[in-house]
Design a protein around this motif. Structure first.
Motif, mmCIF file in Angstrom:
data_model
loop_
_atom_site.group_PDB
_atom_site.id
_atom_site.type_symbol
_atom_site.label_atom_id
_atom_site.label_comp_id
_atom_site.label_asym_id
_atom_site.label_seq_id
_atom_site.Cartn_x
_atom_site.Cartn_y
_atom_site.Cartn_z
ATOM 1 N N ALA A 208 45.196 37.074 58.035
ATOM 2 C CA ALA A 208 45.105 38.432 57.512
ATOM 3 C C ALA A 208 46.056 39.332 58.300
ATOM 4 O O ALA A 208 45.893 39.487 59.515
ATOM 5 C CB ALA A 208 43.670 38.936 57.618
ATOM 6 N N PRO A 209 47.062 39.911 57.656
ATOM 7 C CA PRO A 209 48.118 40.608 58.403
ATOM 8 C C PRO A 209 47.654 41.871 59.112
ATOM 9 O O PRO A 209 48.276 42.299 60.081
ATOM 10 C CB PRO A 209 49.151 40.939 57.318
ATOM 11 C CG PRO A 209 48.351 40.989 56.051
ATOM 12 C CD PRO A 209 47.274 39.960 56.200
ATOM 13 N N PRO B 298 30.422 30.425 62.080
ATOM 14 C CA PRO B 298 30.495 29.338 61.096
ATOM 15 C C PRO B 298 31.911 29.115 60.581
ATOM 16 O O PRO B 298 32.251 28.043 60.100
ATOM 17 C CB PRO B 298 29.563 29.816 59.978
ATOM 18 C CG PRO B 298 29.583 31.309 60.100
ATOM 19 C CD PRO B 298 29.695 31.585 61.570
ATOM 20 N N ASP B 299 32.741 30.157 60.680
ATOM 21 C CA ASP B 299 34.133 30.057 60.245
ATOM 22 C C ASP B 299 34.909 31.170 60.940
ATOM 23 O O ASP B 299 34.364 31.921 61.743
ATOM 24 C CB ASP B 299 34.254 30.171 58.724
ATOM 25 C CG ASP B 299 33.578 31.432 58.190
ATOM 26 O OD1 ASP B 299 33.858 32.528 58.724
ATOM 27 O OD2 ASP B 299 32.757 31.321 57.258
ATOM 28 N N LYS B 300 36.194 31.267 60.628
ATOM 29 C CA LYS B 300 37.042 32.308 61.216
ATOM 30 C C LYS B 300 37.585 33.228 60.135
ATOM 31 O O LYS B 300 38.639 33.830 60.280
ATOM 32 C CB LYS B 300 38.191 31.658 61.997
ATOM 33 C CG LYS B 300 37.714 30.779 63.155
ATOM 34 C CD LYS B 300 38.879 30.113 63.852
ATOM 35 C CE LYS B 300 38.388 29.202 64.982
ATOM 36 N NZ LYS B 300 39.502 28.517 65.668
ATOM 37 N N ASP B 301 36.842 33.348 59.036
ATOM 38 C CA ASP B 301 37.287 34.145 57.907
ATOM 39 C C ASP B 301 37.324 35.630 58.282
ATOM 40 O O ASP B 301 36.467 36.122 59.024
ATOM 41 C CB ASP B 301 36.338 33.915 56.727
ATOM 42 C CG ASP B 301 36.857 34.579 55.471
ATOM 43 O OD1 ASP B 301 37.810 34.048 54.876
ATOM 44 O OD2 ASP B 301 36.305 35.628 55.107
ATOM 45 N N ALA B 302 38.320 36.337 57.736
ATOM 46 C CA ALA B 302 38.492 37.751 58.074
ATOM 47 C C ALA B 302 37.604 38.672 57.252
ATOM 48 O O ALA B 302 37.493 39.860 57.577
ATOM 49 C CB ALA B 302 39.957 38.149 57.879
ATOM 50 N N HIS C 18 39.101 44.794 63.077
ATOM 51 C CA HIS C 18 39.795 45.356 61.923
ATOM 52 C C HIS C 18 40.374 46.720 62.289
ATOM 53 O O HIS C 18 39.751 47.480 63.041
ATOM 54 C CB HIS C 18 38.832 45.491 60.740
ATOM 55 C CG HIS C 18 39.528 45.736 59.435
ATOM 56 N ND1 HIS C 18 39.861 47.002 58.990
ATOM 57 C CD2 HIS C 18 39.982 44.870 58.502
ATOM 58 C CE1 HIS C 18 40.479 46.902 57.825
ATOM 59 N NE2 HIS C 18 40.569 45.626 57.505
ATOM 60 N N PRO C 19 41.550 47.068 61.772
ATOM 61 C CA PRO C 19 42.191 48.323 62.162
ATOM 62 C C PRO C 19 41.417 49.580 61.777
ATOM 63 O O PRO C 19 41.668 50.652 62.342
ATOM 64 C CB PRO C 19 43.549 48.274 61.446
ATOM 65 C CG PRO C 19 43.392 47.260 60.367
ATOM 66 C CD PRO C 19 42.432 46.261 60.901
ATOM 67 N N ARG C 20 40.458 49.484 60.856
ATOM 68 C CA ARG C 20 39.685 50.677 60.516
ATOM 69 C C ARG C 20 38.864 51.167 61.711
ATOM 70 O O ARG C 20 38.425 52.325 61.742
ATOM 71 C CB ARG C 20 38.753 50.401 59.327
ATOM 72 C CG ARG C 20 37.702 49.358 59.597
ATOM 73 C CD ARG C 20 36.892 49.040 58.338
ATOM 74 N NE ARG C 20 35.992 47.939 58.586
ATOM 75 C CZ ARG C 20 34.856 48.042 59.244
ATOM 76 N NH1 ARG C 20 34.475 49.220 59.698
ATOM 77 N NH2 ARG C 20 34.084 46.992 59.444
#
Length: 310
Positions: A156-157, A133-137, A281-283
């Motif tokens: 998002a860096p 629906p979106d590209k939100d991080a 995500h880097p986690r």
């Protein structure tokens, strides 16, 4: 624990193993003078000499002898906590669900191969595909999704990416459309009625920007949420669709387009390319199961016969 320095524990372990300031310094990559200062701090902290001179050698005090085995175990366990080794992953026994956000076009082209490869190595792994629906991080940050496939749409860096392949936009229309009776010029293309894809109802895009530089403007007659819908409308009407080339197949592209009752053509104006990436995500960087999933995804996309879309 602001007054406790865990580095002293490591130094004490080295000193009790080597029974030599010089050898302990070499073991930890320090200078002898730095190790001497550390030994002085240890003596002050423990209120015990720990190592005392006996001729040309150092010998441990009774307290140090009592500590030696405990210190070695504590040091090893501390390293294991603060610097964990990569866990061995038995993918054949892995039971886990991964949530992947991907477009319908990606699933159409790569979904079957991805699932087949995963089932071969890890039959108890489940993939849960969700729409975009979106590209939100935030969904990546809060763990709602484990992996995204598509165009990077967040600034998002911290987000990690890996390029899977490149694509470009093409036009598609029904077989026998008047547009294809001659050369597809910017003027003839702009004069057609168009169907565009946007989940947020956005009408204009890179093609409109390119046409505008030529003083042209196209008429958008319909906006749909996904590329398959745009293709079906184009097949059954005189509307012209704008889609990524790979929506029309990654092998034997002409045959597939013909089966769909469509003809594909290169746009008469230049538009930016499309970079399709894996996004996470880097986690999850060091998570063995997630690394395995990424490797499977990378291999599937690399093995696919993606046409030259550059």
């Amino acid at each position: 624990m602001s007054n406790i320095d865990l580095n002293l524990l490591v130094a004490l372990d080295a000193l009790l193993i080597e029974r030599s300031v010089t050898a302990a310094a070499r073991r930890l990559g320090l200078s002898p003078s730095a190790m001497s200062r550390t030994l002085a701090r240890l003596r002050q902290t423990t209120r015990d000499p720990l190592l005392v001179q006996a001729g040309r050698h150092l010998v441990a005090t009774p307290y140090a002898e009592e500590l030696a085995a405990r210190v070695h175990v504590l040091t090893r366990e501390t390293r294991a906590v603060l610097q964990p080794a990569a866990a061995a992953l038995d993918v054949a026994r892995l039971e886990r669900s991964f949530v992947i956000r991907a477009s319908e076009g990606f699933l159409d082209l790569f979904g079957a191969s991805l699932l087949s490869n995963i089932a071969h190595e890890a039959p108890d792994v489940r993939l849960v595909f969700v729409p975009k629906p979106d590209k939100d991080a935030e969904s990546l940050r809060d763990g709602a999704i484990d992996l995204e496939v598509g165009v990077l749409g967040t600034r998002a860096p911290e987000i990690r990416t890996h390029l899977l392949f490149r694509d470009r936009f093409v036009g598609a229309c029904r077989i026998g459309h008047p547009l294809l009776a001659g050369t597809v010029t910017p003027e003839r293309y702009a004069a057609c009625r168009h169907v565009v894809v946007s989940r947020r109802g956005i009408i204009s895009g890179p093609v409109d920007d390119a046409l505008a530089t030529l003083g042209l403007k196209r008429t958008v007659a319909a906006v749909v949420p996904a590329h398959p819908e745009a293709l079906w409308i184009a097949r059954d009407s005189d509307l012209v669709a704008l889609v990524p080339r790979l929506c029309l197949g990654n092998d034997a592209i002409v045959d597939r387009v013909a089966i769909l009752g469509l003809e594909v053509f290169d746009l008469p104006v230049a538009t930016p390319g499309i970079a399709i990436s894996a996004i996470w995500h880097p986690r999850l960087d060091g998570d063995p199961a997630h690394r395995w999933l990424r490797r499977i995804l990378f291999d599937v996309c690399k093995a696919a016969r993606v046409p030259d879309t550059a």
